[in-house]
Motif scaffolding. Sequence first.
Motif, PDB file in Angstrom:
ATOM      1  N   ALA A 215       0.830  -1.206   0.000  1.00 47.94           N
ATOM      2  CA  ALA A 215       0.000   0.000   0.000  1.00 47.94           C
ATOM      3  C   ALA A 215       0.864   1.255   0.000  1.00 47.94           C
ATOM      4  O   ALA A 215       0.570   2.238  -0.700  1.00 47.94           O
ATOM      5  CB  ALA A 215      -0.933  -0.001   1.202  1.00 47.94           C
ATOM      6  N   LEU A 216       1.941   1.239   0.775  1.00 42.41           N
ATOM      7  CA  LEU A 216       2.840   2.399   0.825  1.00 42.41           C
ATOM      8  C   LEU A 216       3.485   2.624  -0.543  1.00 42.41           C
ATOM      9  O   LEU A 216       3.580   3.765  -1.020  1.00 42.41           O
ATOM     10  CB  LEU A 216       3.908   2.198   1.892  1.00 42.41           C
ATOM     11  N   ARG A 217       3.933   1.552  -1.191  1.00 36.92           N
ATOM     12  CA  ARG A 217       4.519   1.693  -2.528  1.00 36.92           C
ATOM     13  C   ARG A 217       3.489   2.206  -3.521  1.00 36.92           C
ATOM     14  O   ARG A 217       3.795   3.051  -4.370  1.00 36.92           O
ATOM     15  CB  ARG A 217       5.085   0.347  -3.006  1.00 36.92           C
ATOM     16  N   ARG A 218       2.267   1.693  -3.397  1.00 36.29           N
ATOM     17  CA  ARG A 218       1.206   2.127  -4.315  1.00 36.29           C
ATOM     18  C   ARG A 218       0.943   3.622  -4.176  1.00 36.29           C
ATOM     19  O   ARG A 218       0.633   4.312  -5.150  1.00 36.29           O
ATOM     20  CB  ARG A 218      -0.077   1.340  -4.018  1.00 36.29           C
ATOM     21  N   ILE A 219       1.116   4.133  -2.960  1.00 34.29           N
ATOM     22  CA  ILE A 219       0.881   5.553  -2.706  1.00 34.29           C
ATOM     23  C   ILE A 219       2.066   6.407  -3.132  1.00 34.29           C
ATOM     24  O   ILE A 219       1.903   7.459  -3.764  1.00 34.29           O
ATOM     25  CB  ILE A 219       0.584   5.772  -1.202  1.00 34.29           C
ATOM     26  N   SER A 220       3.275   5.959  -2.796  1.00 28.11           N
ATOM     27  CA  SER A 220       4.446   6.813  -3.001  1.00 28.11           C
ATOM     28  C   SER A 220       4.996   6.753  -4.421  1.00 28.11           C
ATOM     29  O   SER A 220       5.472   7.769  -4.944  1.00 28.11           O
ATOM     30  CB  SER A 220       5.556   6.451  -2.006  1.00 28.11           C
ATOM     31  N   ARG A 221       4.955   5.576  -5.054  1.00 31.10           N
ATOM     32  CA  ARG A 221       5.582   5.455  -6.366  1.00 31.10           C
ATOM     33  C   ARG A 221       4.983   6.406  -7.403  1.00 31.10           C
ATOM     34  O   ARG A 221       5.723   7.068  -8.139  1.00 31.10           O
ATOM     35  CB  ARG A 221       5.513   4.002  -6.860  1.00 31.10           C
ATOM     36  N   PRO A 222       3.650   6.500  -7.533  1.00 31.87           N
ATOM     37  CA  PRO A 222       3.116   7.440  -8.538  1.00 31.87           C
ATOM     38  C   PRO A 222       3.454   8.896  -8.227  1.00 31.87           C
ATOM     39  O   PRO A 222       3.532   9.717  -9.145  1.00 31.87           O
ATOM     40  CB  PRO A 222       1.598   7.206  -8.468  1.00 31.87           C
ATOM     41  N   PHE A 223       3.634   9.215  -6.943  1.00 30.75           N
ATOM     42  CA  PHE A 223       4.015  10.574  -6.574  1.00 30.75           C
ATOM     43  C   PHE A 223       5.445  10.869  -7.005  1.00 30.75           C
ATOM     44  O   PHE A 223       5.743  11.934  -7.554  1.00 30.75           O
ATOM     45  CB  PHE A 223       3.862  10.761  -5.067  1.00 30.75           C
ATOM     46  N   VAL A 224       6.336   9.922  -6.774  1.00 30.10           N
ATOM     47  CA  VAL A 224       7.754  10.136  -7.084  1.00 30.10           C
ATOM     48  C   VAL A 224       8.027   9.932  -8.567  1.00 30.10           C
ATOM     49  O   VAL A 224       8.691  10.751  -9.207  1.00 30.10           O
ATOM     50  CB  VAL A 224       8.630   9.181  -6.249  1.00 30.10           C
ATOM     51  N   PHE A 225       7.513   8.840  -9.109  1.00 26.13           N
ATOM     52  CA  PHE A 225       7.860   8.443 -10.480  1.00 26.13           C
ATOM     53  C   PHE A 225       6.621   8.557 -11.365  1.00 26.13           C
ATOM     54  O   PHE A 225       5.691   7.767 -11.244  1.00 26.13           O
ATOM     55  CB  PHE A 225       8.392   7.012 -10.502  1.00 26.13           C
ATOM     56  N   ARG A 226       6.627   9.529 -12.263  1.00 21.32           N
ATOM     57  CA  ARG A 226       5.492   9.753 -13.155  1.00 21.32           C
ATOM     58  C   ARG A 226       5.420   8.675 -14.235  1.00 21.32           C
ATOM     59  O   ARG A 226       6.432   8.120 -14.640  1.00 21.32           O
ATOM     60  CB  ARG A 226       5.615  11.115 -13.824  1.00 21.32           C
ATOM     61  N   LYS A 227       4.204   8.406 -14.719  1.00 21.07           N
ATOM     62  CA  LYS A 227       4.035   7.408 -15.762  1.00 21.07           C
ATOM     63  C   LYS A 227       4.666   7.858 -17.075  1.00 21.07           C
ATOM     64  O   LYS A 227       5.050   7.048 -17.894  1.00 21.07           O
ATOM     65  CB  LYS A 227       2.542   7.132 -15.998  1.00 21.07           C
ATOM     66  N   TYR A 228       4.746   9.180 -17.260  1.00 18.20           N
ATOM     67  CA  TYR A 228       5.325   9.703 -18.493  1.00 18.20           C
ATOM     68  C   TYR A 228       6.772  10.120 -18.234  1.00 18.20           C
ATOM     69  O   TYR A 228       7.254  10.100 -17.103  1.00 18.20           O
ATOM     70  CB  TYR A 228       4.514  10.896 -19.003  1.00 18.20           C
TER      71      TYR A 228
END
Length: 902
Positions: free
Chosen positions: A254-267
């Motif tokens: 859950a923590l990775r799911r929250i933090s990864r999109p914030f840090v690393f953009r899909k584009y």
Amino acid sequence: MDNTLDPRWQTALSHSRYLANLLQARPALIPELAATWLQPLSEDLLLTPLHQEFTDDEAVRSALRRLRHRAMAHIALRDLCGLAPLAEVVESMTMLADVTTNFALDYYHRQLAATYGEPLDKAGQPQRLLIIGMGKLGGRELNVSSDVDYIFVYPEEGDTDGKKSIENYDFFTRLGKRVIGALGDLTADGQVFRVDMRLRPNGDSGPLVCSLDSLENYFITQGREWERYAWIKSRVMNAGPNADGAALGDWMTALRRISRPFVFRKYLDFGAINAMRDLHAQIRREVARKDMADHVKLGPGGIREVEFIAQVFQLIRGGRDPALQIRPTLSVLKLLVERKLIPAETEQELRDAYVFLRRLEHRLQYVEDKQTHMLPVDASEQAKIAQSMDFPDWAAMLAVLNGHREKVSRHFGEVFSDPEAGEHPLTGLWLGQLDEDTSIESLGNLGFRHPKDAIARLADLRASSRYQQLPATNRARLDAVGPRLIEAAGATHDPDTTLVRGLQFLEGIARRGSYLALLQQYPMALRRVADMVCASNWATEYLNRHPLLLDELLDPRLYDSATDWTGFRDNLQRNLADHAGDTEREMDILRETHHAQVFRLLAQDIAGLQTIEHLSDHLTELADIIVQETLPLVWSKIKNRHCPTPKFAVIGYGKMGGKELGYASDLDLVYLYDDDDQDAAENYTRLGQRLNTWLSSQTSAGMLFETDLRLRPNGDAGLLAVSVDAFRDYELKNAWVWEHQALTRARFCAGDPAVGARFEAIRCEILCQPRDLAKLKAEVVAMRQKMYDAHALNSATEFALKHDQGGIVDVEFIVQYLVLGYAHQHPSLTGNLGNIALLRMAGELGLIDPQQAAAAGNAYREYRRLQHAKRLSATPKAPIPREGVEKHIAAVNRLWEAVFPG
């Protein structure tokens, strides 16, 4: 107990007053160190003093601090005596932080739970506080006098289950305070680590702990760019009892799911360059204000600049390349070389500088166990530092230090230099601030033939609602890129067309700030865009559909025409493996990888680096690889599949089979299988359907290929996947002549090689059947006439390259007739060699006049070149002037009359 100092320690003791004072104050450490110092610090050695019952908090605090003294003495001895490389030092310090943090967390959790009960989640399961190590602690790169940066997160709101129940928030807040005190409070024994909590949401003004939901809400509503940078190295430190429980994995996920999109953009997030440049400028101003030029961490060419270089690539590309979501700086730099994002020489220089600076940082800190990064000014202290760095004197060390810092600064400048320094001279023209005469003059000087039209187009853009409603940052970026587009257009051979197409492209990406940031940061990319849109309308449309391809314009290998197909396949397989099981992402990866390679070939083609033959070979190889890699992915997702590897083959016909693919060619495919299992027909039909879907579906990343499956036995009325036996039976008994003509260009492309070999044997068997030449001629000519009646232009001045008499189809029909008519005598004609080579072979075999064969072959080559050029133009289907190809038309007609007289 022998408290005699080992003479080998003298180097360390003379350098570090802290170490000398520590051993004088605590002589009991001497025999302990003597027994262990020749080996790296181990987790067992750290844990042993903590395996005891503690009667009160003071005993805990004292034990943790004594452990820190023991560990620091061990690390300093090994480092200063030359036994420990940098990697060991930072790992040992990180291990000390992990052990002491986890001990304090577990001890005080149990202490609080004894009073208030366990904090429960909504499922009634006990929770643990997640301690997230940030910065060098998170990256396992902790320095020897570092503080520790924590963020405290707990899974869910709720209450404890004790008689004296409190809210989970209160429980974890109390727990966090006790952990901080246990490590950070200054006692008679000192402190374990200085604790810094300022990286938590809202910093010092925010709550000490937050739930996962609160953290997610914060990232979405308030998360700032510098926090993305800070979270790159975040690491959950929980271990031992703090990591027990079935739910921990779910919380971590859950923590990775929250933090990864914030840090690393899909584009591809090129806006990160501007954000990190601004952050670094703030640091530079602070360094200048405090006169900290000799600060080895924050000063020019210091540690922070190396970290920024590594981390900006992570922020830009980490969302699309998960391998870049790693923490250690040196590991990132190594990966950047593997990804061809920086040269190997750059990585080596940055690596050498980083290791040197970190070793120097540690020697500055060992002196008094202080978190200092400033070079000493006292001569005796300078001599001490130089000696510990293995230099004869301070001047010699300073020379090497300055060399490293100069290299770091140069590389940092190459990544972060601001191309927008100063206003562009065409800004007034872009913004419409000039009078009409001045604007016309400016555009005329740049080579524009219709300056009034260009002025009107610019005015239309500025007046459009799309431009007016842009976010302020995007408009600022567009206004920075716009003048440079005008300039780049002026450098092409057709500025007017280039500007129109370029503005269309900018309008399409205007809401994607990252793409504008790329063009803003890399003017070279914008110049390449101008060259491509000037040269080809098809290239313009392709770039409009796939703006992600802008990234390819930064690749120094863009014009390297020697494609490494093995490396290409390896990279595709690795990327797919990183997202195994995620169907949507797998389909997008296939598309993005295909589009990127097509774009590279397109750039080389426009630059004149590819012949039509080589280009078709490359595009066909690319299609083969995509189909070959897609097939096992699709099979793996079919339920109830009856075998691990399908006995299934993809057969290419038409341009795919003849290795003559163009940029927008569809794929003519037939699916065969050789499998007697009772479920084979159903499973392979499903496989064919899904393979077709994977290849032809439109996703957010676009489409791979249009596919055509009508060449299978019985066409649209036939089975989608056909057994090889049924295929042979059909070809022998029921196929039309035109189907045998199509078979001359068919080949195995993907799947089971054994099935492919069976197909090739059947193909040769069919092609080598003796045929009545008169009847064959009549049927071929009749089919050609039918196509001529349906598609020919029949103009006296214009020529349809494909369907007109003397065009491409005539050459193809001549070759197909020769193969079908004479392969039983000359089996070499069944080879999939291409029409030009088969014409030459037929001439050599005496089936046609060799000179006529060569002339028709030259015509076919020129037709394909012209057809390709039309594809890139604004009118791909328009005919060409007949006068330019009269000799080729005549050559093909002569050969046609010779083969099909009358």
